[in-house]
Structure formats: structure tokens, C-alpha cells
Scaffold this active site. Structure first.
Site, PDB file in Angstrom:
ATOM      1  N   CYS A 120       0.835  -1.207   0.000  1.00 33.19           N
ATOM      2  CA  CYS A 120       0.000   0.000   0.000  1.00 33.19           C
ATOM      3  C   CYS A 120       0.874   1.264   0.000  1.00 33.19           C
ATOM      4  CB  CYS A 120      -0.894  -0.053   1.235  1.00 33.19           C
ATOM      5  SG  CYS A 120      -1.730   1.478   1.661  1.00 33.19           S
TER       6      CYS A 120
ATOM      7  N   CYS B 261       0.260   3.710   2.831  1.00 29.84           N
ATOM      8  CA  CYS B 261       0.769   3.119   4.077  1.00 29.84           C
ATOM      9  C   CYS B 261       2.265   3.359   4.206  1.00 29.84           C
ATOM     10  CB  CYS B 261       0.491   1.618   4.115  1.00 29.84           C
ATOM     11  SG  CYS B 261      -1.253   1.172   4.018  1.00 29.84           S
TER      12      CYS B 261
END
Length: 126
Positions: free
Chosen positions: A52, A55
Site C-alpha cells: 500500500c 501506508c
């Protein structure tokens, strides 16, 4: 909030020099969650995934917050490793930051909103 999982391999580890506890098994999550259960201390759970992009953007921000707010417990959970824990907390997007006190959710920030996360931690940590 109690989860009823058991696994002989509990693995919780610190990420290097960081103040963030990375939890890698359901057993380790159960142990940590139960020990924090009734605590009035704020815990911030970072639900993320290695693939991600947002992230990865938030990881150094989260680590910096953990160093700044030493009176707060910072936990990182990879949703691919612990999908059942992510489902328990109704995580639907990443990153999701769940703020917990006394075993219950007191706040949530979805997405890479570092200012919003910092503001919520500041408000809820006392």
C-alpha cells in the site's frame, strides 16, 4: 472485544529502533489486546499493508509520532498477515488508524491524513 484465537507461534517484535510494536500473529495480538484491555492509556493501531503506497508514506510519520508521544502505545498490524483482526476492527481501507482506550474504539482516521491523526492523538492521549 476479546478474540478467541490460539496459535502456538506468537510473534510480536519491535521495528528496529522504533517505538512501534509490530504484531505478527493472532496469539500475540490477543496477548497484547488483553494486557491493554482496561487501560486508560491510549493505543493507536496502524492497519496497513506492505504493498500500500499511502501506508508506506505514513510509516515514517507513524514512527515519528510514536517517538513524540511516549505515553501512547503504537501498534502496527499488517492486514494481510492478520486479516481476521482487521475484520474485527472493520478495516475497509488502508491505512486505517484505530485509537483505543479501555478496550474500545475512541477514534479512527482512514487514509494518509497525518495532521488529523496527530490532532486526534493529542486530544485523546490524556
Amino acid at each position: 472485544m476479546g478474540l478467541l484465537f490460539s496459535s502456538p507461534a506468537a510473534a510480536a517484535s519491535d521495528d528496529g529502533d522504533s517505538h512501534v510494536l509490530a504484531i505478527h500473529s493472532k496469539d500475540a495480538w490477543n496477548d497484547h489486546s488483553q494486557s491493554h484491555g482496561d487501560s486508560s492509556k491510549l493505543m493507536v493501531i496502524d492497519f496497513s499493508a506492505s504493498w500500500c503506497g499511502p501506508c508506506r508514506f505514513m510509516e515514517p510519520v507513524f514512527n515519528a509520532m510514536a517517538a513524540k508521544y511516549t505515553d501512547v502505545v503504537f501498534v502496527k498490524i499488517d492486514v494481510d498477515e492478520l486479516s481476521e483482526v482487521a475484520q474485527q476492527w472493520r478495516v475497509q481501507a488502508m491505512p486505517t488508524f484505530v485509537l483505543v482506550k479501555g478496550g474500545g474504539e475512541v477514534g479512527r482516521v482512514v487514509g494518509s491524513k497525518k495532521d488529523e491523526l496527530d490532532k486526534k492523538i493529542e486530544q485523546l492521549r490524556s
